[in-house]
Design a protein around this motif. Structure first.
Motif, PDB file in Angstrom:
ATOM      1  N   PRO A 268       0.815  -1.225   0.000  1.00 59.90           N
ATOM      2  CA  PRO A 268       0.000   0.000   0.000  1.00 59.90           C
ATOM      3  C   PRO A 268       0.843   1.268   0.000  1.00 59.90           C
ATOM      4  CG  PRO A 268      -0.923  -1.600   1.521  1.00 59.90           C
ATOM      5  CD  PRO A 268       0.404  -2.151   1.066  1.00 59.90           C
ATOM      6  N   ALA A 269       1.994   1.241   0.687  1.00 55.46           N
ATOM      7  CA  ALA A 269       2.862   2.417   0.714  1.00 55.46           C
ATOM      8  C   ALA A 269       3.406   2.728  -0.677  1.00 55.46           C
ATOM      9  CB  ALA A 269       4.008   2.199   1.692  1.00 55.46           C
ATOM     10  N   ARG A 270       3.781   1.674  -1.405  1.00 49.63           N
ATOM     11  CA  ARG A 270       4.271   1.879  -2.769  1.00 49.63           C
ATOM     12  C   ARG A 270       3.167   2.422  -3.664  1.00 49.63           C
ATOM     13  NH1 ARG A 270       5.757  -2.704  -7.269  1.00 49.63           N
ATOM     14  NH2 ARG A 270       6.541  -1.262  -8.858  1.00 49.63           N
ATOM     15  N   TYR A 271       1.963   1.894  -3.483  1.00 47.25           N
ATOM     16  CA  TYR A 271       0.839   2.393  -4.276  1.00 47.25           C
ATOM     17  C   TYR A 271       0.604   3.882  -4.011  1.00 47.25           C
ATOM     18  CZ  TYR A 271      -3.927   3.659  -5.395  1.00 47.25           C
ATOM     19  OH  TYR A 271      -5.023   4.335  -5.839  1.00 47.25           O
ATOM     20  N   LEU A 272       0.602   4.262  -2.738  1.00 49.67           N
ATOM     21  CA  LEU A 272       0.344   5.657  -2.392  1.00 49.67           C
ATOM     22  C   LEU A 272       1.394   6.590  -2.985  1.00 49.67           C
ATOM     23  CD1 LEU A 272      -0.785   5.252   1.331  1.00 49.67           C
ATOM     24  CD2 LEU A 272      -2.204   5.941  -0.611  1.00 49.67           C
ATOM     25  N   ARG A 273       2.660   6.159  -2.950  1.00 49.57           N
ATOM     26  CA  ARG A 273       3.713   6.999  -3.541  1.00 49.57           C
ATOM     27  C   ARG A 273       3.503   7.153  -5.038  1.00 49.57           C
ATOM     28  NH1 ARG A 273       7.075   3.900  -0.074  1.00 49.57           N
ATOM     29  NH2 ARG A 273       7.613   2.537  -1.843  1.00 49.57           N
ATOM     30  N   GLY A 274       3.124   6.080  -5.704  1.00 46.86           N
ATOM     31  CA  GLY A 274       2.952   6.151  -7.149  1.00 46.86           C
ATOM     32  C   GLY A 274       1.677   6.837  -7.581  1.00 46.86           C
ATOM     33  N   ALA A 275       0.617   6.739  -6.756  1.00 44.38           N
ATOM     34  CA  ALA A 275      -0.693   7.273  -7.153  1.00 44.38           C
ATOM     35  C   ALA A 275      -0.913   8.716  -6.723  1.00 44.38           C
ATOM     36  CB  ALA A 275      -1.802   6.407  -6.560  1.00 44.38           C
ATOM     37  N   LEU A 276       0.005   9.280  -5.955  1.00 44.73           N
ATOM     38  CA  LEU A 276      -0.221  10.617  -5.415  1.00 44.73           C
ATOM     39  C   LEU A 276      -0.359  11.662  -6.510  1.00 44.73           C
ATOM     40  CD1 LEU A 276      -0.519  12.133  -2.751  1.00 44.73           C
ATOM     41  CD2 LEU A 276       1.952  12.532  -2.770  1.00 44.73           C
ATOM     42  N   ASP A 277       0.486  11.587  -7.542  1.00 47.60           N
ATOM     43  CA  ASP A 277       0.435  12.593  -8.609  1.00 47.60           C
ATOM     44  C   ASP A 277      -0.916  12.603  -9.326  1.00 47.60           C
ATOM     45  OD1 ASP A 277       2.923  13.481  -8.051  1.00 47.60           O
ATOM     46  OD2 ASP A 277       3.905  12.679  -9.830  1.00 47.60           O
ATOM     47  N   PRO A 278      -1.427  11.472  -9.839  1.00 43.61           N
ATOM     48  CA  PRO A 278      -2.738  11.529 -10.521  1.00 43.61           C
ATOM     49  C   PRO A 278      -3.884  11.880  -9.587  1.00 43.61           C
ATOM     50  CG  PRO A 278      -1.951   9.260 -10.369  1.00 43.61           C
ATOM     51  CD  PRO A 278      -0.811  10.132  -9.985  1.00 43.61           C
ATOM     52  N   VAL A 279      -3.821  11.468  -8.324  1.00 43.89           N
ATOM     53  CA  VAL A 279      -4.902  11.797  -7.390  1.00 43.89           C
ATOM     54  C   VAL A 279      -4.977  13.304  -7.175  1.00 43.89           C
ATOM     55  CG1 VAL A 279      -5.655  11.630  -4.981  1.00 43.89           C
ATOM     56  CG2 VAL A 279      -4.931   9.572  -6.200  1.00 43.89           C
ATOM     57  N   VAL A 280      -3.853  13.917  -6.862  1.00 40.56           N
ATOM     58  CA  VAL A 280      -3.833  15.368  -6.606  1.00 40.56           C
ATOM     59  C   VAL A 280      -4.155  16.146  -7.878  1.00 40.56           C
ATOM     60  CG1 VAL A 280      -2.377  17.307  -5.918  1.00 40.56           C
ATOM     61  CG2 VAL A 280      -2.240  15.152  -4.674  1.00 40.56           C
ATOM     62  N   THR A 281      -3.608  15.714  -9.007  1.00 39.92           N
ATOM     63  CA  THR A 281      -3.876  16.410 -10.273  1.00 39.92           C
ATOM     64  C   THR A 281      -5.346  16.299 -10.651  1.00 39.92           C
ATOM     65  OG1 THR A 281      -1.628  15.876 -11.009  1.00 39.92           O
ATOM     66  CG2 THR A 281      -3.190  16.615 -12.683  1.00 39.92           C
ATOM     67  N   GLY A 282      -5.931  15.110 -10.486  1.00 45.08           N
ATOM     68  CA  GLY A 282      -7.337  14.922 -10.819  1.00 45.08           C
ATOM     69  C   GLY A 282      -8.252  15.775  -9.963  1.00 45.08           C
ATOM     70  N   VAL A 283      -7.967  15.850  -8.664  1.00 45.13           N
ATOM     71  CA  VAL A 283      -8.783  16.682  -7.772  1.00 45.13           C
ATOM     72  C   VAL A 283      -8.620  18.155  -8.130  1.00 45.13           C
ATOM     73  CG1 VAL A 283      -9.075  17.436  -5.378  1.00 45.13           C
ATOM     74  CG2 VAL A 283      -8.734  15.015  -5.898  1.00 45.13           C
ATOM     75  N   SER A 284      -7.403  18.559  -8.485  1.00 39.69           N
ATOM     76  CA  SER A 284      -7.137  19.976  -8.755  1.00 39.69           C
ATOM     77  C   SER A 284      -7.823  20.460 -10.025  1.00 39.69           C
ATOM     78  CB  SER A 284      -5.627  20.211  -8.870  1.00 39.69           C
ATOM     79  OG  SER A 284      -4.974  19.846  -7.673  1.00 39.69           O
ATOM     80  N   CYS A 285      -7.780  19.652 -11.088  1.00 40.55           N
ATOM     81  CA  CYS A 285      -8.377  20.106 -12.355  1.00 40.55           C
ATOM     82  C   CYS A 285      -9.772  19.533 -12.570  1.00 40.55           C
ATOM     83  CB  CYS A 285      -7.477  19.754 -13.534  1.00 40.55           C
ATOM     84  SG  CYS A 285      -7.281  17.990 -13.839  1.00 40.55           S
ATOM     85  N   ASN A 286     -10.256  18.716 -11.624  1.00 41.56           N
ATOM     86  CA  ASN A 286     -11.622  18.191 -11.668  1.00 41.56           C
ATOM     87  C   ASN A 286     -11.909  17.462 -12.977  1.00 41.56           C
ATOM     88  OD1 ASN A 286     -14.229  17.737 -10.673  1.00 41.56           O
ATOM     89  ND2 ASN A 286     -15.047  19.546 -11.690  1.00 41.56           N
TER      90      ASN A 286
END
Length: 317
Positions: A268-286
């Motif tokens: 799960p830690a590896r997933y979170l490190r890898g998925a952080l960029d698309p999660v934050v970008t997706g929330v930011s640009c909706n």
């Protein structure tokens, strides 16, 4: 042709986007609607940020087409794979609905808005034409019919992702069928077209990654525009809505998905490190569509196979 791996950077895209949000809030609160940069105001810079989001959406739609076509040429996508993808999508959507219903029934955010809606009227614009037309329906047949365009151009000009996916699958099936029995000049034409599809996918991917790197600046300009016009007071009114949506997104992206990754053998830690960029970008640009290149790059960094990455990101989106 494989999806480019994550580009080395001193700061990840997620932290740069969050930094853009912070700077945008500061600019909006500090200067409001007053000119501050050579006579240019936040209101003038906001539309520039939206151009980046528009460019991402415009490029992501043809990317989906060529990604699916390239997958049809290079990999065997069986009916079993399609059923597996459909099952995963149904499970994820069901979990998202359960999370949303739990939050709504436990927190009752609507009751916290009583008496506050009038405060939002000064910031509300006119309703979109599509929303005002009353064309929305719950009929499955009518909704499916809406995915069938009147012309091939419509899905690309209107960024209709589902229509593009259906067209790409239909076209890819036809190309695969022709290639299987082609000979002579037709076989050579099929190979040349395959090369053009691969080249188009590579070029679009590279262009999208370039534009995606501008997202922190775009988010900064958009946030500065919104805060400059509405002020920080609007956030006090919208905080119930914001934290309700954010709670649902975080539970889905940072709790459910890491647990699912753990069940599939990934840390799960590896997933979170890898998925952080698309999660934050997706929330930011909706927009999950605008986040497509970041998602593909993150999946490549997580070691997800190219076929699985394309199916999940391009079709599952």
């Amino acid at each position: 042709m494989s999806t480019p791996p994550p580009a080395p950077a001193r700061f990840s895209l997620a932290f740069r986007v969050l930094g853009g949000v912070a700077i945008g809030i500061a600019l909006g609160a500090g200067f409001g609607t007053d000119p501050w940069l050579f006579g240019v105001s936040n209101g003038d810079l906001g539309p520039l940020g939206m151009l980046v989001v528009r460019a991402l959406k415009a490029l992501a739609t043809p990317l989906i087409l060529f990604a699916i076509l390239d997958s049809f040429y290079k990999t065997e996508i069986s009916g079993r794979n399609g059923l597996q993808l459909a099952l995963v999508c149904v499970v994820n959507v069901t979990v998202a609905m359960v999370i949303g219903l739990l939050i709504l029934n436990l927190v009752h955010p609507g009751s916290l808005w009583v008496g506050k809606l009038d405060a939002l009227l000064p910031f509300a614009g006119s309703a979109p034409a599509s929303a005002a037309s009353g064309a929305a329906t719950l009929s499955p047949l009518q909704n499916f019919a809406a995915f069938i365009p009147k012309s091939i151009v419509d899905p690309f000009s209107q960024n209709l992702v589902i229509s593009v996916v259906l067209f790409a699958v239909f076209l890819g099936s036809g190309l695969r069928s022709i290639r299987a029995g082609a000979s002579g000049s037709l076989a050579e034409a099929s190979r040349q077209f395959e090369g053009l599809v691969e080249l188009a996918y590579a070029v679009l991917t590279r262009m999208l990654l370039w534009v995606a790197d501008l997202m922190p600046v775009a988010v900064c300009l958009i946030v500065a525009d919104v805060v400059g016009k509405a002020g920080l007071e609007v956030f006090a009114v919208l905080q119930v809505f914001f934290f309700t949506i954010l709670a649902g997104l975080l539970l889905q992206a940072l709790v459910y998905y890491p647990l699912l990754a753990g069940l599939c053998g990934m840390s799960p830690a590896r997933y979170l490190r890898g998925a952080l960029d698309p999660v934050v970008t997706g929330v930011s640009c909706n927009s999950s569509l605008a986040t497509m290149p970041v998602t593909l790059r993150a999946l490549a960094g997580l070691g997800v196979g190219e076929r699985s990455a394309r199916l999940s990101a391009c079709v599952g989106t």
